[in-house]
Scaffold this active site. Structure first.
Site, PDB file in Angstrom:
ATOM      1  N   THR A 216       0.833  -1.194   0.000  1.00  0.00           N
ATOM      2  CA  THR A 216       0.000   0.000   0.000  1.00  0.00           C
ATOM      3  C   THR A 216       0.873   1.251   0.000  1.00  0.00           C
ATOM      4  O   THR A 216       2.017   1.210   0.457  1.00  0.00           O
ATOM      5  CB  THR A 216      -0.934   0.028   1.238  1.00  0.00           C
ATOM      6  OG1 THR A 216      -1.797   1.163   1.149  1.00  0.00           O
ATOM      7  CG2 THR A 216      -0.148   0.103   2.533  1.00  0.00           C
TER       8      THR A 216
ATOM      9  N   ASN B 100      -0.753   3.931   1.218  1.00  0.00           N
ATOM     10  CA  ASN B 100      -1.581   4.705   2.135  1.00  0.00           C
ATOM     11  C   ASN B 100      -0.914   4.770   3.515  1.00  0.00           C
ATOM     12  O   ASN B 100      -0.733   3.748   4.186  1.00  0.00           O
ATOM     13  CB  ASN B 100      -2.960   4.022   2.220  1.00  0.00           C
ATOM     14  CG  ASN B 100      -3.919   4.748   3.135  1.00  0.00           C
ATOM     15  OD1 ASN B 100      -3.584   5.051   4.272  1.00  0.00           O
ATOM     16  ND2 ASN B 100      -5.109   4.995   2.635  1.00  0.00           N
TER      17      ASN B 100
ATOM     18  N   ASP C 214      -7.246  -6.563   0.334  1.00  0.00           N
ATOM     19  CA  ASP C 214      -8.254  -6.090  -0.618  1.00  0.00           C
ATOM     20  C   ASP C 214      -9.583  -6.075   0.114  1.00  0.00           C
ATOM     21  O   ASP C 214      -9.884  -6.996   0.886  1.00  0.00           O
ATOM     22  CB  ASP C 214      -8.311  -6.991  -1.859  1.00  0.00           C
ATOM     23  CG  ASP C 214      -8.949  -6.268  -3.033  1.00  0.00           C
ATOM     24  OD1 ASP C 214      -8.684  -5.064  -3.212  1.00  0.00           O
ATOM     25  OD2 ASP C 214      -9.742  -6.883  -3.761  1.00  0.00           O
TER      26      ASP C 214
ATOM     27  N   GLY D 241     -13.719   6.742   1.590  1.00  0.00           N
ATOM     28  CA  GLY D 241     -14.565   5.787   0.863  1.00  0.00           C
ATOM     29  C   GLY D 241     -16.038   5.901   1.250  1.00  0.00           C
ATOM     30  O   GLY D 241     -16.607   7.002   1.265  1.00  0.00           O
ATOM     31  N   TYR D 242     -16.624   4.768   1.609  1.00  0.00           N
ATOM     32  CA  TYR D 242     -18.059   4.706   1.914  1.00  0.00           C
ATOM     33  C   TYR D 242     -18.375   5.009   3.387  1.00  0.00           C
ATOM     34  O   TYR D 242     -19.512   4.824   3.809  1.00  0.00           O
ATOM     35  CB  TYR D 242     -18.600   3.314   1.571  1.00  0.00           C
ATOM     36  CG  TYR D 242     -18.538   2.962   0.102  1.00  0.00           C
ATOM     37  CD1 TYR D 242     -19.609   3.244  -0.751  1.00  0.00           C
ATOM     38  CD2 TYR D 242     -17.415   2.351  -0.447  1.00  0.00           C
ATOM     39  CE1 TYR D 242     -19.549   2.911  -2.102  1.00  0.00           C
ATOM     40  CE2 TYR D 242     -17.342   2.017  -1.792  1.00  0.00           C
ATOM     41  CZ  TYR D 242     -18.415   2.303  -2.611  1.00  0.00           C
ATOM     42  OH  TYR D 242     -18.354   1.976  -3.949  1.00  0.00           O
ATOM     43  N   ASP D 243     -17.398   5.441   4.170  1.00  0.00           N
ATOM     44  CA  ASP D 243     -17.618   5.652   5.606  1.00  0.00           C
ATOM     45  C   ASP D 243     -18.847   6.514   5.928  1.00  0.00           C
ATOM     46  O   ASP D 243     -19.584   6.189   6.864  1.00  0.00           O
ATOM     47  CB  ASP D 243     -16.373   6.280   6.257  1.00  0.00           C
ATOM     48  CG  ASP D 243     -15.300   5.244   6.536  1.00  0.00           C
ATOM     49  OD1 ASP D 243     -15.590   4.034   6.426  1.00  0.00           O
ATOM     50  OD2 ASP D 243     -14.155   5.637   6.860  1.00  0.00           O
TER      51      ASP D 243
ATOM     52  N   ARG E  81     -10.457  -4.138   8.154  1.00  0.00           N
ATOM     53  CA  ARG E  81      -9.014  -4.217   7.902  1.00  0.00           C
ATOM     54  C   ARG E  81      -8.259  -4.461   9.211  1.00  0.00           C
ATOM     55  O   ARG E  81      -7.353  -5.287   9.274  1.00  0.00           O
ATOM     56  CB  ARG E  81      -8.521  -2.915   7.249  1.00  0.00           C
ATOM     57  CG  ARG E  81      -7.137  -2.999   6.681  1.00  0.00           C
ATOM     58  CD  ARG E  81      -6.826  -1.802   5.805  1.00  0.00           C
ATOM     59  NE  ARG E  81      -7.744  -0.704   6.018  1.00  0.00           N
ATOM     60  CZ  ARG E  81      -8.755  -0.398   5.193  1.00  0.00           C
ATOM     61  NH1 ARG E  81      -8.948  -1.065   4.108  1.00  0.00           N
ATOM     62  NH2 ARG E  81      -9.571   0.597   5.481  1.00  0.00           N
TER      63      ARG E  81
END
Ligand code: IMP
Length: 203
Positions: A7, A9, A68, A156-158, A185
């Site tokens: 990653t 990130n 993923d 993201g979708y948080d 995660r």
């Protein structure tokens, strides 16, 4: 022991380093000069995670792991799943993905009953150690999809995900520590860390 996490990130790297503890030096591919996009063309979370871990192992020979994640919405037959990052199409951002999700769900489910809006984040981590054999770990965060966005944290979708662990709040309304404690995660990486501790004599 040096271990590569597939990653770029910084938040993910920090979280993994915290979970794995001082015996492990968690490094990014970029820190080893691997800066290209790692291919991700599998048809499942497991295939994608393995593809990324293999790619790094073949180039470095070092222990490495990759994750993923997909958001699975029951009323949409498990969509967006492995297509979560590009649900609204290539080049679209999280806002467009959330717009599409809320729109699709409003067609299938007109009411706001959380039970009919059930969903989960699922993460699969693939780990490859010196022997080249893959090991898989999974983490799930159960919840439901809100009818509108709330909160400014996370990514993201948080803003549209209501985790069962924090009733009434979206993942974008909880602190980073609260999220890491229950996140898909976090759970997958902790499962990997527990396995490493239990089954390996030394790091
Ligand atoms: P990745 O496998 O971590 O890259 O995740 C794939 C996609 O799933 C991301 O682009 C996000 O849209 C979504 N996603 C993954 N993890 C999270 C999360 O913790 N919160 C919200 N969305 C997430």
């Amino acid at each position: 022991m040096k271990i590569i996490f597939a990653t770029g990130n910084v938040g993910k790297l920090r979280e993994a380093a915290e979970v794995l503890g001082p015996d492990y030096e968690v490094v990014s591919p970029a820190s080893l000069g691997i800066t290209e996009d790692i291919p991700e063309t599998g048809s499942s979370l497991q295939e994608n995670a393995l593809q990324k871990a293999r790619y790094l192992f073949e180039r470095t020979g070092l222990p490495c792991f990759a994750d993923d994640t997909g958001l699975e919405v029951d009323a949409l037959g498990g969509a967006p799943g492995i297509y979560s990052a590009r649900y609204a199409g290539p080049g679209h951002d999280s806002q467009a993905n959330m717009d599409k999700l809320l729109e699709e769900l409003s067609i299938v489910i007109p009411d706001s009953d959380p039970e009919s809006r059930r969903a989960r984040f699922r993460t699969v981590v693939a780990l490859i150690l010196a022997d080249g054999e893959p090991h898989f770990f999974e983490g799930i965060c159960e919840g439901s999809i809100a009818t509108e966005r709330r909160g400014s944290g996370g990514f993201g979708y948080d803003p549209v995900f209501l985790p069962d662990a924090y009733p009434g709040r979206t993942l974008a309304e909880v602190s980073e520590d609260e999220k890491n404690a229950v996140s898909h995660r976090g759970k997958a990486i902790r499962a990997m860390a527990d396995w490493l501790k239990a089954f390996r004599l030394e790091p």
